[in-house]
Design a protein around this motif. Structure first.
Motif, PDB file in Angstrom:
ATOM      1  N   UNK A   7       0.980  -1.329   0.201  1.00 10.41           N
ATOM      2  CA  UNK A   7       0.021  -0.085   0.110  1.00 10.41           C
ATOM      3  C   UNK A   7       0.747   1.219  -0.065  1.00 10.41           C
ATOM      4  N   UNK A   8       2.014   1.051   0.856  1.00  3.23           N
ATOM      5  CA  UNK A   8       2.795   2.400   1.029  1.00  3.23           C
ATOM      6  C   UNK A   8       3.412   2.460  -0.367  1.00  3.23           C
ATOM      7  N   UNK A   9       3.988   1.495  -1.311  1.00  2.00           N
ATOM      8  CA  UNK A   9       4.679   1.506  -2.519  1.00  2.00           C
ATOM      9  C   UNK A   9       3.886   2.164  -3.374  1.00  2.00           C
ATOM     10  N   UNK A  10       2.311   1.711  -3.408  1.00  2.00           N
ATOM     11  CA  UNK A  10       1.552   2.093  -4.267  1.00  2.00           C
ATOM     12  C   UNK A  10       1.160   3.690  -3.962  1.00  2.00           C
ATOM     13  N   UNK A  11       1.310   4.234  -2.872  1.00  2.00           N
ATOM     14  CA  UNK A  11       1.081   5.438  -2.562  1.00  2.00           C
ATOM     15  C   UNK A  11       2.304   6.623  -3.172  1.00  2.00           C
ATOM     16  N   UNK A  12       3.358   5.912  -3.569  1.00  6.34           N
ATOM     17  CA  UNK A  12       4.411   6.667  -4.092  1.00  6.34           C
ATOM     18  C   UNK A  12       4.224   6.602  -5.690  1.00  6.34           C
ATOM     19  N   UNK A  13       3.520   5.618  -6.308  1.00  6.26           N
ATOM     20  CA  UNK A  13       3.221   5.496  -7.798  1.00  6.26           C
ATOM     21  C   UNK A  13       3.564   4.082  -8.205  1.00  6.26           C
ATOM     22  N   UNK A  14       4.050   3.333  -7.453  1.00  9.44           N
ATOM     23  CA  UNK A  14       4.269   1.922  -7.888  1.00  9.44           C
ATOM     24  C   UNK A  14       3.199   1.316  -8.457  1.00  9.44           C
ATOM     25  N   UNK A  15       3.211   0.771  -9.556  1.00 14.65           N
ATOM     26  CA  UNK A  15       2.038   0.028 -10.367  1.00 14.65           C
ATOM     27  C   UNK A  15       1.256   0.872 -11.090  1.00 14.65           C
ATOM     28  N   UNK A  16       1.385   2.222 -11.014  1.00 13.95           N
ATOM     29  CA  UNK A  16       0.656   3.201 -11.805  1.00 13.95           C
ATOM     30  C   UNK A  16       1.320   3.467 -13.155  1.00 13.95           C
ATOM     31  N   UNK A  17       0.466   3.365 -14.153  1.00 12.17           N
ATOM     32  CA  UNK A  17       0.982   3.844 -15.583  1.00 12.17           C
ATOM     33  C   UNK A  17       0.628   5.296 -15.821  1.00 12.17           C
ATOM     34  N   UNK A  18       1.980   5.967 -15.992  1.00 11.69           N
ATOM     35  CA  UNK A  18       1.855   7.418 -16.032  1.00 11.69           C
ATOM     36  C   UNK A  18       2.408   7.905 -17.444  1.00 11.69           C
ATOM     37  N   UNK A  19       1.645   9.099 -17.807  1.00 10.76           N
ATOM     38  CA  UNK A  19       2.466   9.539 -19.181  1.00 10.76           C
ATOM     39  C   UNK A  19       2.802  10.987 -18.747  1.00 10.76           C
TER      40      UNK A  19
END
Length: 361
Positions: free
Chosen positions: A167-179
């Protein structure tokens, strides 16, 4: 045709490219307060003019030649292509109490997913200061006769449980696809790891994979009092008559930590540079916050990747930087993040501070 102005600073690009040199890897630098990408360098690279000629046969021949090169010059290692195990830099998103607080340093052994054993110095139930765990990062597995950093954070990870770390890693953007607007490969986390795999993942190994941009985002969020800004590469877009038709406004992406936690991590990262594994990033008269990483690749016989994430000045950051050098670069198996990646980050931070002092950043 619309024209776009980029956020990149030419002198920062030049310094990053020169410092990275012929090594295979990448450098990403962000403005922590806005998310603007100040530098983004990948190596090896190529001359875009080779793929922009009027003779399609020549262009195709050039493309096929680049495609055939084993070192992959067409891959933008800063944001795409292969992602990397971040190693100890992954610890930078974790808070474990005050810097002087005590955390468990391991029971003398920890189990990898392969069930091999890795020995450490601490006696059973030994503890160590949290900032010592952060500053004394051993190079890689096995951890025999090394400071207890990895076992401390591995034990902490198992104590927290994977769901908390995820959860904490995802809050930093892990697993997100960014443009940015270029497409950024999503950083990866393991799926439902067991205890041993959680221990490995907690120190940025096993199936944790990241882009350099992602790790720059982690550093930038800490630098910006716990607020992560959306990274962007395009500043303005102009019409053919040069009239401005769009301007990127900085916006908050996520708020992964409190200001108190960010300050705690900053203090720990300053210790890394002042007296730990990141001393090669010291800048005279400037307090620097950083974290080294030396990450095993999982490839038999391959040297580990060398990482460094940082920001400066620590008390009022103008830049956050992530550097990765594949397989230790020219130092190979003798490389560490502190030896190879930290000096590159230092040079980029020094240039950013110079630009800021002259009002050009």
């Amino acid at each position: 045709m619309h024209r776009s102005s980029l956020t990149l600073k030419s002198s920062l690009q030049q310094v990053a490219a020169e410092e990275l040199g012929d090594e295979v890897g990448a450098v990403v630098a962000l403005d922590p307060q806005t998310g603007a990408i100040l530098a983004m360098v990948t190596s090896p690279t190529y001359d875009p003019a080779d793929l922009a000629g009027h003779d399609s046969s020549v262009v195709n021949q050039n493309y096929q030649s680049l495609l055939a090169q084993e070192n992959g010059p067409l891959i933008n290692r800063a944001i795409a292509g292969d992602t990397y195990p971040p190693g100890s830099t992954f610890k930078a998103h974790r808070r474990c109490g005050s810097p002087g607080g005590r955390i468990h340093a391991g029971d003398g052994a920890c189990t990898r997913p392969t069930s091999s054993r890795c020995r450490t110095r601490p006696r059973p139930s030994a503890t160590m200061a949290a900032n010592r765990a952060a500053t004394a990062s051993p190079p890689r597995w096995p951890m025999r006769c090394a400071p207890a950093c990895n076992t401390a954070f591995a034990d902490l990870g198992m104590g927290l449980g994977w769901s908390v770390i995820e959860r904490k890693a995802e809050e930093f953007g892990f697993t997100d696809k960014i443009d940015i607007p270029l497409s950024v490969t999503a950083s990866r986390l393991p799926s439902d790891p067991d205890d041993a795999q959680t221990a490995m993942s907690a120190i940025g190994q096993y199936d944790v994979r990241s882009t350099p941009l992602q790790m720059a985002m982690v550093a930038a969020a800490i630098a910006n009092d716990g607020t992560l800004m959306t990274p962007y590469l395009v500043d303005t877009v102009r019409a053919p008559d040069l009239k401005v038709i769009d301007v990127t406004e900085p916006e908050v992406y996520k708020e992964p930590m409190t200001t108190e936690d960010a300050n705690t991590l900053t203090d720990m990262m300053v210790d890394v540079v002042d007296s730990g594994t990141g001393t090669a990033a010291r800048i005279s008269g400037v307090e620097v916050a950083g974290k080294t990483g030396t990450a095993e690749t999982g490839v038999e016989g391959a040297a580990p990747h060398a990482w460094f994430v940082s920001f400066a000045p620590a008390n009022d950051p103008v830049i956050a930087v992530a550097v990765v050098v594949e397989n230790g670069g020219s130092l190979g198996s003798e490389a560490t993040g502190g030896k190879v990646a930290a000096p590159i980050a230092k040079a980029v931070m020094e240039e950013a501070i110079r630009l800021d002092e002259e009002g050009d950043l």
